[in-house]
Design a protein around this motif. Structure first.
Motif, short mmCIF file in Angstrom:
data_model
loop_
_atom_site.label_atom_id
_atom_site.label_comp_id
_atom_site.label_asym_id
_atom_site.label_seq_id
_atom_site.Cartn_x
_atom_site.Cartn_y
_atom_site.Cartn_z
N TRP A 165 0.72 -0.75 -0.09
CA TRP A 165 -0.01 -0.10 -0.22
C TRP A 165 0.68 1.23 -0.14
O TRP A 165 1.71 1.16 0.62
CB TRP A 165 -1.07 -0.40 1.20
N CYS A 195 1.68 4.88 0.62
CA CYS A 195 1.41 6.07 2.32
C CYS A 195 3.23 6.36 2.47
O CYS A 195 4.00 6.08 2.03
CB CYS A 195 0.73 5.63 2.92
N ARG A 219 0.71 -4.81 2.36
CA ARG A 219 -0.94 -4.46 2.72
C ARG A 219 -1.45 -5.17 3.87
O ARG A 219 -2.60 -5.72 4.33
CB ARG A 219 -1.85 -5.17 1.60
N CYS A 270 -2.90 -3.10 6.63
CA CYS A 270 -4.06 -2.68 6.85
C CYS A 270 -5.17 -3.08 7.79
O CYS A 270 -5.36 -4.20 7.95
CB CYS A 270 -4.78 -2.55 5.10
N CYS A 288 0.45 4.67 8.27
CA CYS A 288 0.62 5.52 7.39
C CYS A 288 0.93 6.75 8.76
O CYS A 288 -0.16 6.80 9.40
CB CYS A 288 -0.56 5.00 6.17
N ASP A 319 -4.06 3.49 6.00
CA ASP A 319 -3.58 2.40 6.10
C ASP A 319 -5.62 1.56 7.14
O ASP A 319 -5.68 0.35 6.09
CB ASP A 319 -1.98 1.64 6.60
N CYS A 366 -7.16 1.39 2.22
CA CYS A 366 -6.20 -0.15 1.84
C CYS A 366 -7.41 -1.29 1.65
O CYS A 366 -8.03 -0.82 3.12
CB CYS A 366 -4.96 -0.05 3.11
#
Length: 161
Positions: free
Chosen positions: A127, A129, A142, A145, A152, A157, A161
């Motif tokens: 992800w 960020c 990820r 997340c 983030c 997140d 996300c």
């Protein structure tokens, strides 16, 4: 004729000795290790060891060529250039397979985000960020997340996300 044979044998022995002293062409050991990473090709010409496994004090090649003194004696200068990535701080380096792996291996993210790292954008498992923790540079895994923990700066997140 015995003398001629002896002279011929001496000449052949001398020629063989001279040939063994000639510099050998370096063996190309660049290969692609699992996960499309830079690797070191073992003598068997089949086994490809990830770059970061070279000179780690564990023999990964059958004959131990990934741990030989000639290769590991003066790191990183003794390593072939394709196994090394120099960080923005010229005294810092990482193995080539640690470049663009999503982790901040150089300590300043130069192995992940700077122009000479030439990393692709975040992959499907990441992800994009600005991470809160300096363990990551411009992407987080990820799997982090929506885990209830801010990773983030803008909490993307947890909410996007």
């Amino acid at each position: 004729s015995a003398l001629a044979l002896l002279v011929l044998a001496a000449a052949v022995a001398s020629a063989v000795a001279a040939l063994t002293l000639l510099p050998q062409a370096p063996v190309n050991r660049l290969c692609t290790a699992p996960n499309n990473r830079t690797g070191f090709l073992c003598d068997d010409r089949v086994t490809c060891v990830p770059a970061s496994w070279v000179c780690d004090r564990v023999s990964n090649c059958r004959n131990g060529e990934d741990e030989q003194e000639q290769l590991c004696g003066d790191l990183p200068q003794s390593l072939p250039g394709y196994l090394v990535f120099y960080c923005s701080n010229p005294r810092s380096w990482v193995y080539a397979d640690q470049r663009c792996n999503g982790m901040n291996d150089c300590g300043d993210c130069s192995d992940e985000t700077w122009s000479w790292a030439a990393c692709p954008p975040c992959g499907q498992e990441w992800w994009s960020c600005s991470p809160v923790h300096f363990e990551f540079c411009s992407c987080i895994p990820r799997r982090l997340c929506r885990d209830g923990i801010q990773h983030c700066r803008g909490w993307s997140d947890e909410f996007l996300c």
